[in-house]
Design a protein around this motif. Structure first.
Motif, mmCIF file in Angstrom:
data_model
loop_
_atom_site.group_PDB
_atom_site.id
_atom_site.type_symbol
_atom_site.label_atom_id
_atom_site.label_comp_id
_atom_site.label_asym_id
_atom_site.label_seq_id
_atom_site.Cartn_x
_atom_site.Cartn_y
_atom_site.Cartn_z
ATOM 1 N N TYR A 10 0.830 -1.212 0.000
ATOM 2 C CA TYR A 10 0.000 0.000 0.000
ATOM 3 C C TYR A 10 0.857 1.252 0.000
ATOM 4 N N VAL A 28 -3.916 1.851 7.205
ATOM 5 C CA VAL A 28 -3.895 0.451 6.780
ATOM 6 C C VAL A 28 -3.239 -0.351 7.894
ATOM 7 N N ALA A 43 -8.164 -1.668 5.690
ATOM 8 C CA ALA A 43 -7.869 -0.343 5.137
ATOM 9 C C ALA A 43 -9.076 0.534 5.460
ATOM 10 N N GLN A 235 -5.208 6.812 -0.764
ATOM 11 C CA GLN A 235 -4.660 5.587 -0.182
ATOM 12 C C GLN A 235 -4.858 4.478 -1.207
ATOM 13 N N LEU A 237 -4.045 0.405 -2.372
ATOM 14 C CA LEU A 237 -3.632 -0.938 -1.960
ATOM 15 C C LEU A 237 -3.590 -1.860 -3.166
#
Length: 571
Positions: A10, A28, A43, A235, A237
């Motif tokens: 991530y 996360v 997350a 963010q 991932l």
């Protein structure tokens, strides 16, 4: 050959003039094995209102609160059960705290993804955004719950906005290489789907750099179009590897953790030596144990061996530990962590050197009213600590209250504790019926009526009444009621007839808290506590002098007025 396991990478990026002034929060958490296998990785993103003076606190609290409580839920709970219970409890806390804040609130939009095994679980409230990039397909996974008011878009559903919350839930299968993007409504009107794909794919090996590219591009587009460009967060991932299908399912609770056999002093279990048997009931066994590794004394509670096939009770048994872990109060007994992995189904609590309230009352028949009211006040604080977390105790009795050598009160025994969820407390009554009523149980349990916090208020008041009088408030104990006709026949016995030290005001407070009709009791437990605490059953000392002083000066004023009239007449 080593088995594949879930691997996730991530990256993150913020755009803000000062991080501490940002109204968004994200995180996360990828725990180590075996927790990753059992509970998964999380997350989270949270975003508060732009005009909320407590936006930063609301966002941070919701993220930290969820992560802490989710990983404290029982291991055998499914992801959906764990997350929804945590979110409902967190929502209730945020909503109640907002009522005490003059400016701002603890309201925030929130999206959570839990990655466990080969599946992801999405939980969503409000207008935060979660996208999935799979190959060339860029898809929004969340719905925007917003309302347009005066040109502004406000979340129409969010954490802490109301006493209950609707949570969108979606379970999605994972594929290796899936990318998930978390962001907020601030990005609306800046980047197009093609921009997201281009900026992420430009170099997907460095996810932090990809997030930075997204943030910089969004800021630049916002400034070009005259938007505020200082509140962006991203963010990202990536699913790098998935476990094999037959490995991702966590072990079954009842196969992995058998119920302990019957134990006697001297027996050992997981490095815990039994010192004494404290209780044997149809539902459970309670032992005082000593950890042979560190010499620490604790109390071990386990289900009764004959309950091995009654999984409904075992489900509640593990709920007890989770509930008690959530309560942080010096007046409630604490759950202890074992020093070794558990091989049996049980939990540990702190050992308190002391005696039950019943034993204390028997040893101190001459205790003053002030001493007894001090105990009552401490017990009230314990019950209030549970209620703040939406927990009913349901078995407040003199036998479930411990007093240590320093006079500290601790509430124990959570066999009947129940956490309010979407059904409120509707299952509470049935749970207590299985365990058994007692002489302090509120009448509504026996009659099958609705129960709630005022039911605990009744049990608390009944225990306090007993503590002050060594008697019960009604000739017919409520647990023996059979009909509403019996309820109407209940006649309160004034506490003053047994203990003349009790003032009329205190007696009236007890009468109200013990009203057979739940709706007629104190609306809030704090009102009953106030009657016990101020001023410990006596008229405030400062009130009498004020009354005498007022009468004195009224007399002086009257005499002066009379002299003034006489002087005027004699001129």
């Amino acid at each position: 050959m080593a088995h594949a396991q879930l691997l996730i990478s991530y990256g993150q990026a913020f755009v803000a003039p000062e991080r501490r002034k940002h109204r968004s929060s994200m995180s996360v958490l990828l725990p180590e094995q075996p927790v990753l296998k059992v509970k998964g990785g999380c997350a989270v993103i949270s975003d508060s209102l732009s005009r909320n003076t407590m936006a930063k606190q609301a966002g941070d609290l919701s993220v930290r609160g969820f992560l802490a409580d989710y990983y404290s839920t029982p291991e055998h709970w499914e992801v959906k059960t764990s997350a929804t219970r945590v979110l409902r409890a967190l929502n209730s806390w945020c909503y109640s705290q907002s009522q005490h804040v003059k400016e701002g609130s603890f309201v925030s939009s929130m999206s959570i993804m839990v990655f466990r095994g080969r599946d992801s679980h999405l939980f969503h409230m409000g207008d935060t955004l979660v996208f999935r990039l799979r190959g060339a397909e860029f898809e929004q996974l969340t719905r925007d719950h917003v309302t347009d008011l005066g040109g502004y878009r406000y979340p129409s559903r969010a954490l802490g906005m109301d006493g209950s919350v609707d949570i969108d839930y979606t379970q999605l299968p994972l594929k290796q290489g899936d990318l998930f993007l978390f962001t907020t409504q601030a990005v609306r009107g800046t980047l197009l789907p093609s921009d997201y794909v281009r900026l992420i794919r430009q170099d997907a090996s460095d996810l932090d750099a990809a997030c930075e590219r997204l943030a910089n591009e969004a800021k630049q587009r916002a400034q070009e179009r005259g938007y505020g460009g200082e509140q962006f967060c991203f963010q990202l991932l990536r699913i790098d590897e998935l476990p094999e299908e037959d490995l991702e399912r966590p072990g079954q609770l009842y196969g992995d953790l058998p119920i302990p056999p019957e134990l006697a002093p001297g027996d050992r279990l997981d490095g815990l030596e039994v010192q004494a048997v404290l209780s044997r009931t149809a539902q459970s066994r309670v032992y005082r144990v000593r950890d042979v590794r560190n010499e620490r004394e604790m109390v071990l509670k386990a289900p009764s061996p004959e309950l091995s096939l009654r999984n409904a009770y075992l489900e509640h048994f593990l709920l007890q530990q989770w509930v008690v872990e959530r309560i942080k109060s010096p007046f409630v007994v604490k759950v202890m962590e074992p020093s070794r992995p558990r091989r049996y189904l049980y939990y540990l609590m702190q050992h308190v050197e002391g005696e039950t309230l019943r034993e204390w009352a028997k040893r101190h028949p001459q205790a003053s009213l002030v001493q007894r009211l001090d105990i009552a006040n401490q017990l009230g604080k314990a019950v209030q600590a549970l209620h703040r977390r939406d927990v009913l105790h349901q078995q407040i009795t003199p036998d479930n209250v411990l007093i240590d050598p320093h006079g500290q009160v601790l509430l124990t025994d959570f066999s009947a504790c129940h956490l309010r969820e979407m059904d409120g407390y509707r299952q509470s009554s049935e749970l207590l019926r299985q365990i058994g009523f007692n002489e302090h149980t509120a009448p509504e349990y026996a009659l099958g009526n609705a129960v709630g916090r005022r039911s605990d208020q009744y049990a608390l008041a009944s225990t306090v009444y007993w503590l002050l009088t060594d008697a019960l408030p009604y000739a017919l104990t409520p647990n023996h009621l059979r009909s509403h006709t019996d309820l109407e026949s209940l006649s309160y016995r004034s506490a003053r007839t047994t203990n003349p030290e009790i003032t009329p005001a205190l007696d009236d407070a007890l009468r109200r808290a013990l009203d057979p009709q739940r709706a007629l009791r104190f609306r809030r437990l704090s009102e009953f506590q106030h009657a016990l605490r101020v001023p410990l059953g006596r008229t405030p000392a400062a009130a009498e002098p004020r009354g005498e002083s007022r009468r004195f000066w009224q007399g002086v004023a009257g005499i002066l007025l009379l002299l003034l009239v006489l002087s005027w007449l004699l001129r």
